[in-house]
Design a protein around this motif. Structure first.
Motif, PDB file in Angstrom:
ATOM      1  N   GLU A 110       6.061 -17.654  36.459  1.00 30.84           N
ATOM      2  CA  GLU A 110       6.173 -16.419  35.424  1.00 30.84           C
ATOM      3  C   GLU A 110       6.433 -17.453  34.059  1.00 30.84           C
ATOM      4  O   GLU A 110       7.276 -16.763  33.305  1.00 30.84           O
ATOM      5  CB  GLU A 110       6.628 -15.459  35.434  1.00 30.84           C
ATOM      6  N   LEU A 111       5.092 -18.396  34.151  1.00 31.12           N
ATOM      7  CA  LEU A 111       5.494 -19.210  32.920  1.00 31.12           C
ATOM      8  C   LEU A 111       5.402 -18.506  31.242  1.00 31.12           C
ATOM      9  O   LEU A 111       4.212 -18.098  31.289  1.00 31.12           O
ATOM     10  CB  LEU A 111       4.999 -20.649  32.778  1.00 31.12           C
ATOM     11  N   ASP A 112       6.446 -19.057  30.600  1.00 32.34           N
ATOM     12  CA  ASP A 112       6.323 -18.858  29.559  1.00 32.34           C
ATOM     13  C   ASP A 112       7.966 -19.492  28.854  1.00 32.34           C
ATOM     14  O   ASP A 112       8.668 -19.581  29.612  1.00 32.34           O
ATOM     15  CB  ASP A 112       6.191 -17.346  29.306  1.00 32.34           C
ATOM     16  N   VAL A 113       7.784 -19.774  27.321  1.00 30.65           N
ATOM     17  CA  VAL A 113       8.914 -20.151  27.144  1.00 30.65           C
ATOM     18  C   VAL A 113       9.467 -20.107  25.627  1.00 30.65           C
ATOM     19  O   VAL A 113       8.666 -19.446  24.417  1.00 30.65           O
ATOM     20  CB  VAL A 113       7.822 -21.927  26.429  1.00 30.65           C
ATOM     21  N   ASN A 114       9.926 -19.324  25.395  1.00 28.65           N
ATOM     22  CA  ASN A 114      10.638 -18.480  25.075  1.00 28.65           C
ATOM     23  C   ASN A 114      11.081 -19.055  23.487  1.00 28.65           C
ATOM     24  O   ASN A 114      12.411 -19.755  23.381  1.00 28.65           O
ATOM     25  CB  ASN A 114      12.375 -17.756  25.271  1.00 28.65           C
ATOM     26  N   ALA A 115      10.586 -19.108  21.854  1.00 28.99           N
ATOM     27  CA  ALA A 115      10.639 -19.808  21.186  1.00 28.99           C
ATOM     28  C   ALA A 115      11.605 -19.075  20.178  1.00 28.99           C
ATOM     29  O   ALA A 115      12.501 -19.784  18.950  1.00 28.99           O
ATOM     30  CB  ALA A 115       9.607 -20.212  20.501  1.00 28.99           C
ATOM     31  N   SER A 116      12.301 -17.762  20.499  1.00 26.72           N
ATOM     32  CA  SER A 116      13.071 -17.043  18.999  1.00 26.72           C
ATOM     33  C   SER A 116      14.466 -18.039  19.636  1.00 26.72           C
ATOM     34  O   SER A 116      15.149 -18.486  20.030  1.00 26.72           O
ATOM     35  CB  SER A 116      13.140 -15.171  19.968  1.00 26.72           C
ATOM     36  N   ALA A 117      15.568 -17.335  18.568  1.00 21.73           N
ATOM     37  CA  ALA A 117      16.706 -17.791  18.669  1.00 21.73           C
ATOM     38  C   ALA A 117      17.368 -17.022  19.452  1.00 21.73           C
ATOM     39  O   ALA A 117      18.402 -18.072  20.055  1.00 21.73           O
ATOM     40  CB  ALA A 117      17.079 -18.122  16.757  1.00 21.73           C
ATOM     41  N   ALA A 118      17.589 -16.278  19.581  1.00 19.82           N
ATOM     42  CA  ALA A 118      18.732 -15.779  20.558  1.00 19.82           C
ATOM     43  C   ALA A 118      18.006 -15.814  21.922  1.00 19.82           C
ATOM     44  O   ALA A 118      18.864 -15.215  22.361  1.00 19.82           O
ATOM     45  CB  ALA A 118      18.153 -14.354  20.162  1.00 19.82           C
ATOM     46  N   GLY A 119      17.024 -16.553  22.107  1.00 22.34           N
ATOM     47  CA  GLY A 119      16.282 -16.368  23.337  1.00 22.34           C
ATOM     48  C   GLY A 119      17.020 -18.354  24.083  1.00 22.34           C
ATOM     49  O   GLY A 119      16.444 -18.263  25.124  1.00 22.34           O
ATOM     50  N   GLN A 120      17.691 -18.516  23.103  1.00 17.11           N
ATOM     51  CA  GLN A 120      18.011 -20.439  23.671  1.00 17.11           C
ATOM     52  C   GLN A 120      19.110 -19.752  24.373  1.00 17.11           C
ATOM     53  O   GLN A 120      20.301 -21.395  24.576  1.00 17.11           O
ATOM     54  CB  GLN A 120      17.976 -21.205  22.351  1.00 17.11           C
ATOM     55  N   ARG A 121      19.793 -19.027  24.857  1.00 17.26           N
ATOM     56  CA  ARG A 121      20.858 -18.895  25.198  1.00 17.26           C
ATOM     57  C   ARG A 121      21.009 -19.782  27.155  1.00 17.26           C
ATOM     58  O   ARG A 121      20.109 -20.180  27.495  1.00 17.26           O
ATOM     59  CB  ARG A 121      21.540 -17.657  25.828  1.00 17.26           C
ATOM     60  N   THR A 122      22.424 -19.431  27.783  1.00 23.19           N
ATOM     61  CA  THR A 122      22.188 -20.165  29.290  1.00 23.19           C
ATOM     62  C   THR A 122      21.262 -19.006  30.220  1.00 23.19           C
ATOM     63  O   THR A 122      20.521 -18.069  29.395  1.00 23.19           O
ATOM     64  CB  THR A 122      23.407 -20.212  29.867  1.00 23.19           C
ATOM     65  N   GLN A 123      20.976 -19.843  30.874  1.00 22.49           N
ATOM     66  CA  GLN A 123      20.024 -19.238  31.748  1.00 22.49           C
ATOM     67  C   GLN A 123      20.048 -18.557  33.494  1.00 22.49           C
ATOM     68  O   GLN A 123      19.825 -18.619  34.324  1.00 22.49           O
ATOM     69  CB  GLN A 123      18.959 -20.549  32.467  1.00 22.49           C
ATOM     70  N   SER A 124      21.942 -18.366  33.295  1.00 24.66           N
ATOM     71  CA  SER A 124      22.586 -18.181  34.286  1.00 24.66           C
ATOM     72  C   SER A 124      22.950 -16.345  34.215  1.00 24.66           C
ATOM     73  O   SER A 124      23.478 -16.268  35.065  1.00 24.66           O
ATOM     74  CB  SER A 124      24.500 -18.459  33.937  1.00 24.66           C
TER      75      SER A 124
END
Ligand code: G3I
Length: 380
Positions: A278-292
């Motif tokens: 399900e590859l995608d790369v979130n480029a939004s400011a809010a999307g740069q959080r941890t992945q836990s």
């Protein structure tokens, strides 16, 4: 299919007619033809042919498809009972895949989300309980009926199934007593039994299908440990789990190339093929959080437009090329790479502008950068 040396393959560029522009671009499927199929999640407007532009991109660029929503329980089995099925969308999806000679994936049989409430309730609307043997038997019967019916219907046509999706718990701290997502109704009622039963029944319904366990953020060390505990336990019981799906909903800096390399190396020790699902790369400011956090949490995409900035999209191109370099390093174990959507406009997190085709469906510079990685990697 005969494969050509990469240099010839990439020179066999197809003409992509996109929104009235004519551009000559090597295609993703051609560039990676010696490494792994390149797939894409498709929506109903696309597999019914209404999104003609999206169909052009799909048939030009990709040789595998996944159903973004059409084969989820709420879509194919919205009402209780054997006459509660509705295969209209799923049939159109599989017909589309066969018409365009795609490797067809089925997503997904057992998941805590997009599954109708009735599945986990008795006929009076009372939630089923794990402490009640009759409730457990009822839920197992429903799961059995669903899997035998759905997998059986597409036997020999859908080649890969996400049998169980996102059963692992989240969080940065590993605790070997909390492997599964405790609040999932599947886990609450059946514990881990639903996982082995789902794989066994899917294998019974189509012995030739590749049966996959699919989850997100398994690059996160604690979650990866849970994955390995779960899969080893299934392997010890000879449960027919045949591939591991790493969803890889990334952001601009996570997973880092080193972390992706570490995770793929670690998971490969299970001895199973790996799919990037399900590859995608979130480029939004809010999307740069941890992945836990849960994927819905870490997928936040702010509408602040930051993702569309030249800077963010340049970072997105770098992240995609970093990830593909690692995928190619593990090309012997990675058997499929699937993007989760065709264009940014189709994406579940559209405000993160996460894909290789922009809102209008034009190829981004990041596409050319990814194709260069394929060419630079040379023939094995
Ligand atoms: O079908 C209804 C429609 O009738 C209604 O008018 C409309 C507006 O409310 O909603 C429609 O349902 C939406 C559904 O997609 C179908 O389009 C849901 O609201 C929406 O929440 C749902 O989102 C999907 C999401 O899974 C649900 O969790 C996304 O499209 C889909 O891309 C996303 O995919 C998941 C994978 O299956 C599993 N891995 C994580 C990934 C992202 O969450």
């Amino acid at each position: 299919m005969k494969s050509f040396p990469r240099s010839i393959t990439c020179l066999l560029a197809l003409t992509l007619v996109s929104s009235g522009q004519t551009q000559t671009q090597p295609t993703l499927k051609a560039a990676f033809s010696r490494d792994f199929p390149i797939g894409v999640a498709v929506n109903e407007r696309q597999f019914t042919g209404r999104d003609t532009h999206g169909v052009a991109i799909i048939t030009n660029q990709f040789n595998s498809i996944s159903p973004e929503n059409a084969l989820k329980w709420e879509s194919v089995h919205p009402r209780p009972g054997t006459n509660g099925y509705d295969f209209s969308a799923a049939d159109a999806y599989v017909d589309f895949g066969e018409k365009h000679h795609m490797l067809i994936v089925g997503h997904t049989l057992a998941w805590h989300s997009q599954t109708p409430r009735w599945v986990f309730e008795d006929e009076n609307g009372r939630p089923l309980r794990g402490t009640n043997a009759a409730d457990r038997a009822l839920l197992l019967e429903r799961l059995h009926d669903h899997i035998l019916t759905v997998v059986g219907r597409y036997k020999g046509r859908i080649k890969i199934w996400d049998v169980v999706n996102e059963a692992l718990s989240d969080g940065d701290t590993f605790n070997d007593r909390v492997i599964l997502r405790q609040w999932s109704p599947w886990v609450r009622v059946l514990g881990d039994e639903f996982i082995s039963k789902a794989f066994e029944w899917a294998h019974e319904a189509d012995p030739d299908a590749i049966l996959r366990y699919n989850d997100y953020s398994v690059e996160n060390e604690a979650k990866r440990k849970r994955l390995i505990v779960l899969i080893k336990k299934l392997q010890e019981k000879h449960v027919p789990v045949m591939a591991i799906g790493l969803q890889t909903h990334a952001n601009l800096t996570w997973p880092s190339p080193a972390l992706e390399d570490e995770a793929l190396t670690d998971i490969a020790k299970l001895g199973l093929p790996m799919h990037i699902t399900e590859l995608d790369v979130n480029a939004s400011a809010a999307g740069q959080r941890t992945q836990s956090a849960d994927v819905a949490e870490n997928a936040r995409a702010s509408r602040d437009g930051a993702a569309a900035s030249a800077e963010a999209q340049a970072q997105l191109a770098t992240q995609y090329t970093n990830l593909f370099k690692v995928f190619l390093k593990h090309r012997d174990k990675i058997k499929l790479v699937t993007f989760w959507g065709v264009t940014d406009a189709d994406s579940w997190r559209r405000d993160g502008r996460p894909l290789l085709f922009d809102l209008e469906g034009n190829p981004k510079p990041a596409l050319a950068d990814v194709l260069k990685i394929a060419q630079a990697s040379g023939s094995p």
